[in-house]
Design an enzyme around this catalytic site. Sequence first.
Site, short mmCIF file in Angstrom:
data_model
loop_
_atom_site.label_atom_id
_atom_site.label_comp_id
_atom_site.label_asym_id
_atom_site.label_seq_id
_atom_site.Cartn_x
_atom_site.Cartn_y
_atom_site.Cartn_z
CD GLU A 186 -63.68 24.02 -23.28
OE1 GLU A 186 -64.22 23.34 -22.41
OE2 GLU A 186 -62.65 23.67 -23.87
CG ASP A 245 -65.47 20.16 -30.40
OD1 ASP A 245 -64.50 20.88 -30.13
OD2 ASP A 245 -66.29 19.76 -29.55
CG HIS A 288 -69.01 17.30 -24.02
ND1 HIS A 288 -69.12 18.62 -24.46
CD2 HIS A 288 -67.68 17.05 -24.01
CE1 HIS A 288 -67.92 19.11 -24.69
NE2 HIS A 288 -67.03 18.17 -24.43
CG ASP A 289 -66.55 18.94 -20.94
OD1 ASP A 289 -66.36 17.74 -21.24
OD2 ASP A 289 -66.03 19.89 -21.56
CG ASP A 349 -61.27 21.13 -26.76
OD1 ASP A 349 -62.29 20.89 -26.09
OD2 ASP A 349 -60.13 20.73 -26.44
C1 NOJ Z 1 -62.74 20.44 -23.29
C2 NOJ Z 1 -63.68 19.38 -23.78
O1 NOJ Z 1 -64.99 19.89 -23.76
C3 NOJ Z 1 -63.48 18.18 -22.90
O2 NOJ Z 1 -64.47 17.20 -23.10
C4 NOJ Z 1 -62.11 17.63 -23.16
O3 NOJ Z 1 -61.83 16.61 -22.24
C5 NOJ Z 1 -61.04 18.72 -22.98
N1 NOJ Z 1 -61.41 19.99 -23.54
C6 NOJ Z 1 -59.74 18.30 -23.62
O4 NOJ Z 1 -59.86 18.34 -25.02
#
Ligand code: NOJ
Length: 553
Positions: free
Chosen positions: A259, A101, A332-333, A203
């Site tokens: 992302e 990542d 994970h989000d 990310d």
């Molecule tokens: C996206 C990530 O998936 C998330 O977990 C993170 O808090 C934010 N970007 C900031 O890096």
Amino acid sequence: MAAENLKWWQKTIIYQIYPKSFQDTTGSGTGDLNGITDHLDYLKKLGVGAIWLTPIYPSPQVDNGYDISDYTAIDPAYGTMKDFENLVAESKKRGIKIVMDLVYNHSSDKHKWFLESKKNRTNSKADWYIWRDAKSDGTPPTNWRGIFGGSAWTWCEERQQYYLHTFAKEQPDLNWENPEVRQALYDAANFWLDKGVGGFRIDAIVYIKKPAEFKDGKPDLDGLFSVHDAYANTNGILDFLHEFKEKVFVGHEIFTVGEANSVKPEDLNKWVGNDGVFDMLFEFSHVNIMFAKGEAWHYPENWKLTDLKRVLTESQKATAQNGWYPIYFENHDKPRSVNNFFEEGADKVKAAKALGTILLTMRGTPFIFEGQELGCTNVAWDSIEKYNDISSHGQYQLMLQEGLTVSQAMKFVQRFSRDNARTPMQWNNKKNAGFSTGAPWLPVNENYKTVNAEIEEKNADSVLAWYRKLSKFRADNKELISGDYELLLADSEEIFAFSRSLNGKTFITAVNFTSQNVNLPPDFSNKKIVLDSESDADKNFLKPFEARIYSAK
Ligand code: NOJ
């Protein structure tokens, strides 16, 4: 495109691991790299060809590793560089690659670059972050709100200036306009390529380019204006990303997945595919389907199945000729998918199988998030103090400011907190679900006695068994890898059905999203059922949450 012409990552399944929550081998309460190595055979059995690790670099853990203080080392909580090399080597023996990542929009405020940058306005890293003077009244340079809530600017005494942070104040944004910064980031990515990694998940990439002029926006919620609206996908971002591609990705047998919240379908070909910068983009339209336009807690949850089918189908179409689609329902989000996409009382085992069937038969590369293959579900803790997720805390405060009651705010937190996905992996019904012999950093979901890998291994009817079956079926049938996608029964609010066809051979997936029996159109009754989540399937209808695959001419 014929399956044989596809790249390795287009033909496999990717498994996402949240290392902190996967397997602890030391009793520290935090998962570690050796814990992942210990479970490689489990992943191999699931047909996994690559593992995406959320950040394992040294980090103060304000945002659980997305605040990085050294881009080319391993956080001691997870082990050593030797452990990492061992994980890469052991994975390789099993035909599995490790995907890192890259968190390049921001670093931690404890990164040595930032510690230097904040000292004064003349040091060698003075321009590595985004510094601005206060407005004449001493307030922040703009009224922008960070993604986790509160101003996106934090005051620094030493420099007598504010610095910008898209996320938490401990995550200062790097200044991509500075070529030295970009080179340092490329060097770090190349360091991991030299270690033999198979790809990168990149990310929050849409935030790296900031507008030429910093201006206040029209205040929305708390008198502030979201950074997302202020500068996501700012013109010029692709120039940076083309350079990134040139300097890092080109010439390697790797894949990249960015992302990228809110890249518009019409812009997609500039982002992925032949002329794009990444191989795939994680976009958010389907996982955010339940939010009303605007802020998440105004959600009425009145989304319809036709909405979900429409956005997924748009993504399938947009990547049909160019680029490739990463299929996912969890990460994970996000909340657990069985809670996110199904009515509250839905049978979670059936619901998990239903969504798994879509995940593993759509066109693209499926991403399974740890525990999804077991049918893991949300938790519901009773007070905000019990939650670790920094974004839940920010949202909770905003909701109270907006006049919601504590109980309404808690209901939202329970439903959407990122902690839902981050509770420890459920391996067995022993202490702490077999995750750790110590006190887990986040509580284990109470349902671990019935939802766990060991019990599901022994049950031919389990979610795990169904995932394995689907994974094998996908690998054995190239129509499911590269066949064309066509939405069927487009207007149905009950059934999600689509076909996958290649060279005259077709598979049809049909999934009932409701808790009632739903009749199938008559022409389905003469198709051949090849896989079914229920044992006594009736050709005329689908039972609650039943998932079925047909082969058709
Ligand atoms: C996206 C990530 O998936 C998330 O977990 C993170 O808090 C934010 N970007 C900031 O890096």
